[in-house]
Design a protein around this motif. Structure first.
Motif, PDB file in Angstrom:
ATOM      1  N   UNK A 116     -81.288 -14.245  89.478  1.00  0.00           N
ATOM      2  CA  UNK A 116     -82.077 -13.163  90.072  1.00  0.00           C
ATOM      3  C   UNK A 116     -81.752 -11.833  89.407  1.00  0.00           C
ATOM      4  N   UNK A 117     -80.495 -11.618  89.095  1.00  0.00           N
ATOM      5  CA  UNK A 117     -80.083 -10.397  88.397  1.00  0.00           C
ATOM      6  C   UNK A 117     -80.756 -10.322  87.035  1.00  0.00           C
ATOM      7  N   UNK A 118     -80.702 -11.417  86.294  1.00  0.00           N
ATOM      8  CA  UNK A 118     -81.295 -11.447  84.948  1.00  0.00           C
ATOM      9  C   UNK A 118     -82.811 -11.289  85.024  1.00  0.00           C
ATOM     10  N   UNK A 119     -83.430 -11.974  85.956  1.00  0.00           N
ATOM     11  CA  UNK A 119     -84.880 -11.881  86.121  1.00  0.00           C
ATOM     12  C   UNK A 119     -85.296 -10.433  86.411  1.00  0.00           C
ATOM     13  N   UNK A 120     -84.586  -9.758  87.316  1.00  0.00           N
ATOM     14  CA  UNK A 120     -84.897  -8.370  87.647  1.00  0.00           C
ATOM     15  C   UNK A 120     -84.690  -7.440  86.467  1.00  0.00           C
ATOM     16  N   UNK A 121     -83.595  -7.633  85.741  1.00  0.00           N
ATOM     17  CA  UNK A 121     -83.292  -6.808  84.574  1.00  0.00           C
ATOM     18  C   UNK A 121     -84.356  -6.983  83.495  1.00  0.00           C
ATOM     19  N   UNK A 122     -84.654  -8.223  83.143  1.00  0.00           N
ATOM     20  CA  UNK A 122     -85.647  -8.480  82.105  1.00  0.00           C
ATOM     21  C   UNK A 122     -87.019  -7.934  82.493  1.00  0.00           C
ATOM     22  N   UNK A 123     -87.389  -8.107  83.743  1.00  0.00           N
ATOM     23  CA  UNK A 123     -88.683  -7.619  84.203  1.00  0.00           C
ATOM     24  C   UNK A 123     -88.774  -6.102  84.149  1.00  0.00           C
ATOM     25  N   UNK A 124     -87.722  -5.416  84.573  1.00  0.00           N
ATOM     26  CA  UNK A 124     -87.721  -3.948  84.563  1.00  0.00           C
ATOM     27  C   UNK A 124     -87.787  -3.412  83.140  1.00  0.00           C
ATOM     28  N   UNK A 125     -87.004  -4.010  82.233  1.00  0.00           N
ATOM     29  CA  UNK A 125     -87.018  -3.564  80.832  1.00  0.00           C
ATOM     30  C   UNK A 125     -88.402  -3.822  80.231  1.00  0.00           C
ATOM     31  N   UNK A 126     -88.933  -5.000  80.455  1.00  0.00           N
ATOM     32  CA  UNK A 126     -90.247  -5.350  79.898  1.00  0.00           C
ATOM     33  C   UNK A 126     -91.326  -4.387  80.377  1.00  0.00           C
ATOM     34  N   UNK A 127     -91.336  -4.107  81.653  1.00  0.00           N
ATOM     35  CA  UNK A 127     -92.349  -3.217  82.216  1.00  0.00           C
ATOM     36  C   UNK A 127     -92.321  -1.838  81.553  1.00  0.00           C
ATOM     37  N   UNK A 128     -91.144  -1.293  81.374  1.00  0.00           N
ATOM     38  CA  UNK A 128     -91.024   0.030  80.751  1.00  0.00           C
ATOM     39  C   UNK A 128     -91.221  -0.027  79.238  1.00  0.00           C
ATOM     40  N   UNK A 129     -90.686  -1.054  78.593  1.00  0.00           N
ATOM     41  CA  UNK A 129     -90.747  -1.151  77.126  1.00  0.00           C
ATOM     42  C   UNK A 129     -92.174  -1.334  76.634  1.00  0.00           C
ATOM     43  N   UNK A 130     -92.988  -2.061  77.379  1.00  0.00           N
ATOM     44  CA  UNK A 130     -94.369  -2.309  76.941  1.00  0.00           C
ATOM     45  C   UNK A 130     -95.241  -1.064  76.993  1.00  0.00           C
ATOM     46  N   UNK A 131     -94.781  -0.030  77.641  1.00  0.00           N
ATOM     47  CA  UNK A 131     -95.502   1.246  77.608  1.00  0.00           C
ATOM     48  C   UNK A 131     -95.293   1.923  76.254  1.00  0.00           C
ATOM     49  N   UNK A 132     -94.236   1.506  75.560  1.00  0.00           N
ATOM     50  CA  UNK A 132     -93.918   2.044  74.235  1.00  0.00           C
ATOM     51  C   UNK A 132     -94.376   1.087  73.143  1.00  0.00           C
ATOM     52  N   UNK A 133     -94.073  -0.201  73.319  1.00  0.00           N
ATOM     53  CA  UNK A 133     -94.440  -1.246  72.363  1.00  0.00           C
ATOM     54  C   UNK A 133     -95.051  -2.409  73.136  1.00  0.00           C
ATOM     55  N   UNK A 134     -96.347  -2.578  73.007  1.00  0.00           N
ATOM     56  CA  UNK A 134     -97.031  -3.641  73.735  1.00  0.00           C
ATOM     57  C   UNK A 134     -96.529  -5.028  73.366  1.00  0.00           C
ATOM     58  N   UNK A 135     -95.958  -5.166  72.172  1.00  0.00           N
ATOM     59  CA  UNK A 135     -95.517  -6.476  71.706  1.00  0.00           C
ATOM     60  C   UNK A 135     -94.080  -6.809  72.104  1.00  0.00           C
TER      61      UNK A 135
END
Length: 176
Positions: A116-135
């Motif tokens: 659950x920790x990893x899932x939350x971390x990966x999801x939060x990073x992905x959500x913010x990172x894709x605003x900068x790099x869609x890929x």
């Protein structure tokens, strides 16, 4: 174990069989970017220089400990590398692991544990990172090891600490 689910092949779990990942203990994790792409920055002169997405990863990891105070977590050490992330995290005794899950990592509640920790971390990073790099993408899986004793904990701690200075020989050092 059957190799198919709903008539499709599946990959077996890399998690330890019969281990409760909500159990108090120290865990070494490695999470890689998809195809080992270099999204998080670069190593120069044995020092890691974070990109904007690398800074996001660092911020979101630190937020994990602010958000999950009920799990009695310890941020032992972590490093954001060009294309992967290492952390040594400890889960302490808490209200969620007072009564052991004797079925280990079987299906059931997947909250208040390492996945659950990893899932939350990966999801939060992905959500913010894709605003900068869609890929931007993580690999779907991650590596974990239990630090069984103080010697293992210290060995892992040193490995993470020295990761930037050993980047040129690191197996994750691939052009991204």
């Amino acid at each position: 174990m059957n190799d198919k689910f709903q008539n499709k092949y599946r990959i077996s779990s890399p998690r330890l069989k019969n281990w409760d990942y909500g159990r108090a203990g120290a865990y070494f994790i490695t999470i890689c970017c998809h195809h080992h792409r270099h999204f998080f920055g670069e190593v120069r002169d044995s020092k890691m220089y974070l990109s904007t997405i690398g800074q996001i990863a660092q911020e979101e990891w630190l937020r994990t400990f602010e958000m999950r105070t009920d799990m009695n977590l310890s941020n032992d050490i972590f490093i954001v590398m060009p294309n992967h992330f290492h952390a040594l995290i400890s889960i302490g005794e808490n209200i969620h692991n007072q009564f052991p899950n004797w079925e280990g990592n079987q299906p059931g509640s997947q909250s208040n544990n390492l996945p659950a920790i990893i899932r939350g971390f990966k999801g939060a990073v992905t959500s913010r990172a894709r605003k900068i790099r869609e890929d931007f993408r993580w690999q779907s899986r991650y590596y974990d090891n239990v630090a069984w004793d103080p010697q293992a904990f210290q060995r892992i701690y040193q490995y993470i600490l020295n990761n930037p200075s050993k980047w040129w020989t690191d197996r994750f050092n691939r052009k991204g």
